[in-house]
Design an enzyme around this catalytic site. Structure first.
Site, PDB file in Angstrom:
ATOM      1  N   THR A  78      42.411  39.689  40.517  1.00 27.70           N
ATOM      2  CA  THR A  78      43.484  40.673  40.534  1.00 27.70           C
ATOM      3  C   THR A  78      44.340  40.444  39.304  1.00 27.70           C
ATOM      4  O   THR A  78      44.576  39.288  38.937  1.00 27.70           O
ATOM      5  CB  THR A  78      44.348  40.553  41.801  1.00 27.70           C
ATOM      6  N   CYS A  96      44.490  47.035  36.558  1.00 25.38           N
ATOM      7  CA  CYS A  96      44.462  46.728  37.989  1.00 25.38           C
ATOM      8  C   CYS A  96      42.999  46.770  38.370  1.00 25.38           C
ATOM      9  O   CYS A  96      42.281  47.706  37.971  1.00 25.38           O
ATOM     10  CB  CYS A  96      45.275  47.742  38.795  1.00 25.38           C
TER      11      CYS A  96
END
Length: 230
Positions: A83, A197
């Protein structure tokens, strides 16, 4: 072959993309029936998301550092935090382990610099677009000029990530909005746009636009494969 450590689940929608991309990369590199040696610890994202939006990064760091130790104990030779946003606590995680952490921003910036890009747009969660842990690293360590959308568009990008992409929802209207925002970054002078992202690659891909896109999930996975087979 070295064992790749993955700290995933944030969200699992993108973590499965890591697993697929890394195994495909190892097969391509080594041929035959080769697949990656992976130690994966997948967290429950719900409490972490609540801590993020409460601004409790200290507790988030504690939880993820504990998870990282478990990945190392499982035999991993390196660690990937699957992430972009949680690289905010990468320093705390690095301090908790003895294996190297392959930083997603570094892997992305190295590729941008190697391809001669100086000014780049950045999409991601509000945390990633607005705080310095990511943008600052790109500029200070690699000399990149980073552009982000305006406040309204940042809010829209953030909402789509948490309300749709992390839940596996792919909405045509949201894709159109993202492509509009990507085009606006290009109009502002961005030579390329970072999909900062790990879920954004589920929504938009290079075939959707002429503007060069750098998918951090794919880049990070490729860095892991390079580490494992070198």
């Amino acid at each position: 072959m070295k064992t790749i450590g993955l700290l995933g689940g944030m969200s699992w929608e993108s973590t499965q993309g890591y697993y697929r991309a890394i195994n495909q990369g190892v097969r391509q590199a080594l041929g035959g029936l080769h697949s990656a040696q992976i130690a994966l610890y997948s967290v429950d994202f719900e409490p972490i998301e609540k801590l993020q939006h409460a601004g409790d990064w200290q507790e988030t760091a504690r939880l993820l550092a504990d998870a990282a130790k478990r990945v190392e104990a499982a035999g991993a030779d390196c660690l990937l935090i699957c992430t972009n946003t949680m690289h905010k606590v990468a320093p705390e995680i690095e301090q908790a382990i003895t294996i190297p952490l392959l930083h997603i921003a570094d892997a992305t910036a190295e590729l941008l610099v190697n391809q001669g890009i100086n000014k780049v747009g950045l999409l991601g969660t509000a945390f990633t677009m607005e705080q310095e842990f990511y943008k600052g690293r790109l500029s200070e360590r690699f000399g990149l000029e980073v552009l982000v959308p305006d406040a309204a568009d940042r809010k829209r990008v953030h909402e789509v990530i948490y309300r749709e992409l992390c839940l596996g929802k792919i909405m045509p209207d949201s894709k159109a909005e993202y492509l509009r925002i990507i085009a606006s970054l290009a109009e502002a002078g961005a030579e390329a746009v970072i999909l900062g992202c790990t879920e954004i690659g589920l929504l938009v891909e290079q075939a959707d636009t002429e503007i060069r896109l750098f998918d951090t999930t794919a880049i990070h996975a490729a860095k892991a494969v390079e580490f494992a087979v070198s």
